[in-house]
Scaffold this motif. Sequence first.
Motif, PDB file in Angstrom:
ATOM      1  N   TYR A 138      -3.715   6.826   7.509  1.00 44.37           N
ATOM      2  CA  TYR A 138      -3.176   5.739   8.342  1.00 44.37           C
ATOM      3  C   TYR A 138      -1.729   5.429   7.935  1.00 44.37           C
ATOM      4  CZ  TYR A 138      -2.428   0.962   9.988  1.00 44.37           C
ATOM      5  OH  TYR A 138      -1.896  -0.159  10.555  1.00 44.37           O
ATOM      6  N   HIS A 139      -1.435   5.552   6.633  1.00 44.29           N
ATOM      7  CA  HIS A 139      -0.087   5.237   6.140  1.00 44.29           C
ATOM      8  C   HIS A 139       0.856   6.446   6.175  1.00 44.29           C
ATOM      9  CE1 HIS A 139      -1.067   1.175   4.899  1.00 44.29           C
ATOM     10  NE2 HIS A 139      -2.215   1.645   4.443  1.00 44.29           N
ATOM     11  N   TYR A 140       0.342   7.606   5.778  1.00 44.68           N
ATOM     12  CA  TYR A 140       1.157   8.834   5.802  1.00 44.68           C
ATOM     13  C   TYR A 140       0.339   9.961   6.413  1.00 44.68           C
ATOM     14  CZ  TYR A 140       4.541   6.477   2.832  1.00 44.68           C
ATOM     15  OH  TYR A 140       5.474   5.598   2.345  1.00 44.68           O
ATOM     16  N   LYS A 141       0.834  10.555   7.467  1.00 45.49           N
ATOM     17  CA  LYS A 141       0.087  11.562   8.239  1.00 45.49           C
ATOM     18  C   LYS A 141      -0.243  12.807   7.422  1.00 45.49           C
ATOM     19  CE  LYS A 141      -0.164   9.869  12.545  1.00 45.49           C
ATOM     20  NZ  LYS A 141      -0.563   8.599  11.878  1.00 45.49           N
ATOM     21  N   ASN A 142       0.632  13.193   6.497  1.00 50.74           N
ATOM     22  CA  ASN A 142       0.374  14.395   5.694  1.00 50.74           C
ATOM     23  C   ASN A 142       1.258  14.404   4.433  1.00 50.74           C
ATOM     24  OD1 ASN A 142       2.956  15.309   6.529  1.00 50.74           O
ATOM     25  ND2 ASN A 142       2.055  16.138   8.416  1.00 50.74           N
ATOM     26  N   LYS A 143       1.068  15.434   3.618  1.00 54.77           N
ATOM     27  CA  LYS A 143       1.788  15.534   2.345  1.00 54.77           C
ATOM     28  C   LYS A 143       3.293  15.608   2.573  1.00 54.77           C
ATOM     29  CE  LYS A 143       0.822  19.188  -0.304  1.00 54.77           C
ATOM     30  NZ  LYS A 143       0.038  20.047  -1.237  1.00 54.77           N
ATOM     31  N   GLU A 144       3.709  16.305   3.630  1.00 52.46           N
ATOM     32  CA  GLU A 144       5.145  16.454   3.914  1.00 52.46           C
ATOM     33  C   GLU A 144       5.797  15.074   4.128  1.00 52.46           C
ATOM     34  OE1 GLU A 144       2.837  18.633   5.118  1.00 52.46           O
ATOM     35  OE2 GLU A 144       3.634  20.058   3.646  1.00 52.46           O
ATOM     36  N   HIS A 145       5.065  14.164   4.805  1.00 47.02           N
ATOM     37  CA  HIS A 145       5.617  12.826   5.036  1.00 47.02           C
ATOM     38  C   HIS A 145       5.781  12.065   3.727  1.00 47.02           C
ATOM     39  CE1 HIS A 145       4.696  13.484   9.313  1.00 47.02           C
ATOM     40  NE2 HIS A 145       5.551  12.516   9.545  1.00 47.02           N
ATOM     41  N   THR A 185       0.839  -1.206   0.000  1.00 46.53           N
ATOM     42  CA  THR A 185       0.000   0.000   0.000  1.00 46.53           C
ATOM     43  C   THR A 185       0.870   1.251   0.000  1.00 46.53           C
ATOM     44  OG1 THR A 185      -1.581  -1.245   1.326  1.00 46.53           O
ATOM     45  CG2 THR A 185      -1.960   1.126   1.116  1.00 46.53           C
ATOM     46  N   LYS A 186       1.887   1.275   0.847  1.00 45.92           N
ATOM     47  CA  LYS A 186       2.789   2.439   0.874  1.00 45.92           C
ATOM     48  C   LYS A 186       3.463   2.634  -0.482  1.00 45.92           C
ATOM     49  CE  LYS A 186       3.907   3.537   5.570  1.00 45.92           C
ATOM     50  NZ  LYS A 186       4.919   3.756   6.595  1.00 45.92           N
ATOM     51  N   ARG A 187       3.888   1.513  -1.083  1.00 49.66           N
ATOM     52  CA  ARG A 187       4.536   1.618  -2.393  1.00 49.66           C
ATOM     53  C   ARG A 187       3.584   2.206  -3.422  1.00 49.66           C
ATOM     54  NH1 ARG A 187       7.595  -3.232  -1.480  1.00 49.66           N
ATOM     55  NH2 ARG A 187       6.095  -4.497  -2.621  1.00 49.66           N
ATOM     56  N   LYS A 188       2.319   1.782  -3.364  1.00 53.47           N
ATOM     57  CA  LYS A 188       1.310   2.296  -4.299  1.00 53.47           C
ATOM     58  C   LYS A 188       1.090   3.796  -4.077  1.00 53.47           C
ATOM     59  CE  LYS A 188      -3.427   1.546  -5.899  1.00 53.47           C
ATOM     60  NZ  LYS A 188      -4.698   0.862  -5.627  1.00 53.47           N
ATOM     61  N   ILE A 189       1.003   4.190  -2.820  1.00 53.08           N
ATOM     62  CA  ILE A 189       0.812   5.621  -2.502  1.00 53.08           C
ATOM     63  C   ILE A 189       1.986   6.448  -3.048  1.00 53.08           C
ATOM     64  CG2 ILE A 189       0.710   7.323  -0.632  1.00 53.08           C
ATOM     65  CD1 ILE A 189      -0.732   5.121   1.051  1.00 53.08           C
ATOM     66  N   LEU A 190       3.198   5.949  -2.835  1.00 47.92           N
ATOM     67  CA  LEU A 190       4.373   6.717  -3.273  1.00 47.92           C
ATOM     68  C   LEU A 190       4.460   6.787  -4.803  1.00 47.92           C
ATOM     69  CD1 LEU A 190       7.151   5.684  -0.701  1.00 47.92           C
ATOM     70  CD2 LEU A 190       5.623   7.673  -0.678  1.00 47.92           C
ATOM     71  N   ARG A 191       4.154   5.659  -5.457  1.00 49.27           N
ATOM     72  CA  ARG A 191       4.227   5.637  -6.926  1.00 49.27           C
ATOM     73  C   ARG A 191       3.199   6.621  -7.518  1.00 49.27           C
ATOM     74  NH1 ARG A 191       3.580   0.279  -7.433  1.00 49.27           N
ATOM     75  NH2 ARG A 191       1.361   0.509  -7.925  1.00 49.27           N
ATOM     76  N   THR A 192       2.002   6.598  -6.959  1.00 51.41           N
ATOM     77  CA  THR A 192       0.934   7.492  -7.439  1.00 51.41           C
ATOM     78  C   THR A 192       1.273   8.962  -7.153  1.00 51.41           C
ATOM     79  OG1 THR A 192      -0.628   5.731  -6.938  1.00 51.41           O
ATOM     80  CG2 THR A 192      -1.546   7.930  -7.315  1.00 51.41           C
ATOM     81  N   SER A 193       1.778   9.223  -5.941  1.00 47.04           N
ATOM     82  CA  SER A 193       2.134  10.603  -5.573  1.00 47.04           C
ATOM     83  C   SER A 193       3.216  11.145  -6.492  1.00 47.04           C
ATOM     84  CB  SER A 193       2.647  10.654  -4.129  1.00 47.04           C
ATOM     85  OG  SER A 193       1.681  10.156  -3.242  1.00 47.04           O
ATOM     86  N   LEU A 194       4.218  10.308  -6.765  1.00 50.52           N
ATOM     87  CA  LEU A 194       5.318  10.748  -7.635  1.00 50.52           C
ATOM     88  C   LEU A 194       4.774  11.175  -8.995  1.00 50.52           C
ATOM     89  CD1 LEU A 194       8.316  11.097  -8.267  1.00 50.52           C
ATOM     90  CD2 LEU A 194       8.435   8.657  -8.824  1.00 50.52           C
ATOM     91  N   GLU A 195       3.871  10.355  -9.531  1.00 51.87           N
ATOM     92  CA  GLU A 195       3.297  10.665 -10.846  1.00 51.87           C
ATOM     93  C   GLU A 195       2.520  11.996 -10.804  1.00 51.87           C
ATOM     94  OE1 GLU A 195       0.222   8.407 -13.752  1.00 51.87           O
ATOM     95  OE2 GLU A 195       1.550   7.087 -12.599  1.00 51.87           O
ATOM     96  N   LEU A 196       1.710  12.169  -9.774  1.00 49.47           N
ATOM     97  CA  LEU A 196       0.904  13.400  -9.674  1.00 49.47           C
ATOM     98  C   LEU A 196       1.783  14.626  -9.411  1.00 49.47           C
ATOM     99  CD1 LEU A 196      -2.108  12.042  -7.564  1.00 49.47           C
ATOM    100  CD2 LEU A 196      -2.102  12.604 -10.008  1.00 49.47           C
ATOM    101  N   PHE A 197       2.766  14.500  -8.529  1.00 46.95           N
ATOM    102  CA  PHE A 197       3.665  15.632  -8.232  1.00 46.95           C
ATOM    103  C   PHE A 197       4.465  16.019  -9.486  1.00 46.95           C
ATOM    104  CE2 PHE A 197       4.031  14.315  -3.454  1.00 46.95           C
ATOM    105  CZ  PHE A 197       2.842  14.951  -3.178  1.00 46.95           C
TER     106      PHE A 197
END
Lengths: 194, 194
Positions: B44-51, B6-18
């Motif tokens: 639950y996985h990341y408290k905020n955008k900065e994290h 799940t964390k990997r999915k969040i990071l991959r998606t965030s990278l694409e959007l950023f």
Amino acid sequence: MHLSNTKRKILRTSLELFNQSGTKVISTNHIAEACSMSPGNLYYHYKNKEHIILALLEKMIAKWDKLDESEEPLTLIEQSERTFSCVWEYRFLHRELVVLFHADNAFASLCSSTLKRRLQEVLGVLEGMEQQGFLKPADATSKDFLSHTLLFMALFWMPYLEVTGQVDSEENIKHGAHMMMQLVSPYMSEGNHV
Amino acid sequence: MHLSNTKRKILRTSLELFNQSGTKVISTNHIAEACSMSPGNLYYHYKNKEHIILALLEKMIAKWDKLDESEEPLTLIEQSERTFSCVWEYRFLHRELVVLFHADNAFASLCSSTLKRRLQEVLGVLEGMEQQGFLKPADATSKDFLSHTLLFMALFWMPYLEVTGQVDSEENIKHGAHMMMQLVSPYMSEGNHV
């Protein structure tokens, strides 16, 4: 650029606040308050924050255009030091350059066209140095490399110092002028090494 | 770094959007939606955008640390090209580097300490080239200049291409590797000029 006293005050105050805290944190309300005017009065002069940022970019470009004005001809290191002083004065523009570029089409357009012009100016300085015998005769690839890298240093050396955690101050930024000299040094004629 | 799926999915998606729209425009709600999860689950996985941004910086650093892993020893241009591919993959971090640096102490601290380490690594590569006879024996000032300027190019060449309105693409960014070669060229031993 002929600006009213009020506009000049707004720009001077905005520059100070943006340099201190960045354009994301500073709102037009902060600027109005620091200028002791109502938000409505500020709005009469500048419709929004983007207009203020664009006006500051125009002011920086106008200042940069006059950097080589001098009674005596300037040496390359004097020109470089003046450039870095100007970068320091408008440091928020350099810290946020790419973000501002992507956020506002008018900013991006003025930025790109000005930088194309700057590149030609740098190339002109190098060709002048070549004709005067300070630079060894250089091929087009070398002059292309030098002019891009000099402009690149002027734009991003200050941000580089910041993110590498080196102290930033006007004196420190001017050290960038020495990096420029080092860059050009291998291309100087014998006896002209810096 | 061991991350859950799940964390990997969040990071991959965030990278694409950023990379597409920048961190100012993209909220955690956008990221949750693009991941097809509730904002509560994302939280639950990341408290905020900065994290999330900090986790992406850590991922980029880990990738950069492995850039020189190879069965055959890499040439300087191969190493440079791999560096620029990594810069391109995490391009929002380079576009917004100075702004993110000033906005978050944890980001700034990790950024500064990593760049100090990178500078030593670049210096190590140059000293290796000197010992192997590819570089002419160079004084400390020249090696200081070269290592800073190489790191500076790695970090800011991509932003420079963007603000000068040059087409940006992975292929285009890799041209930065040639600028690095040009920089080092005058310091190479005879017969090793690039």
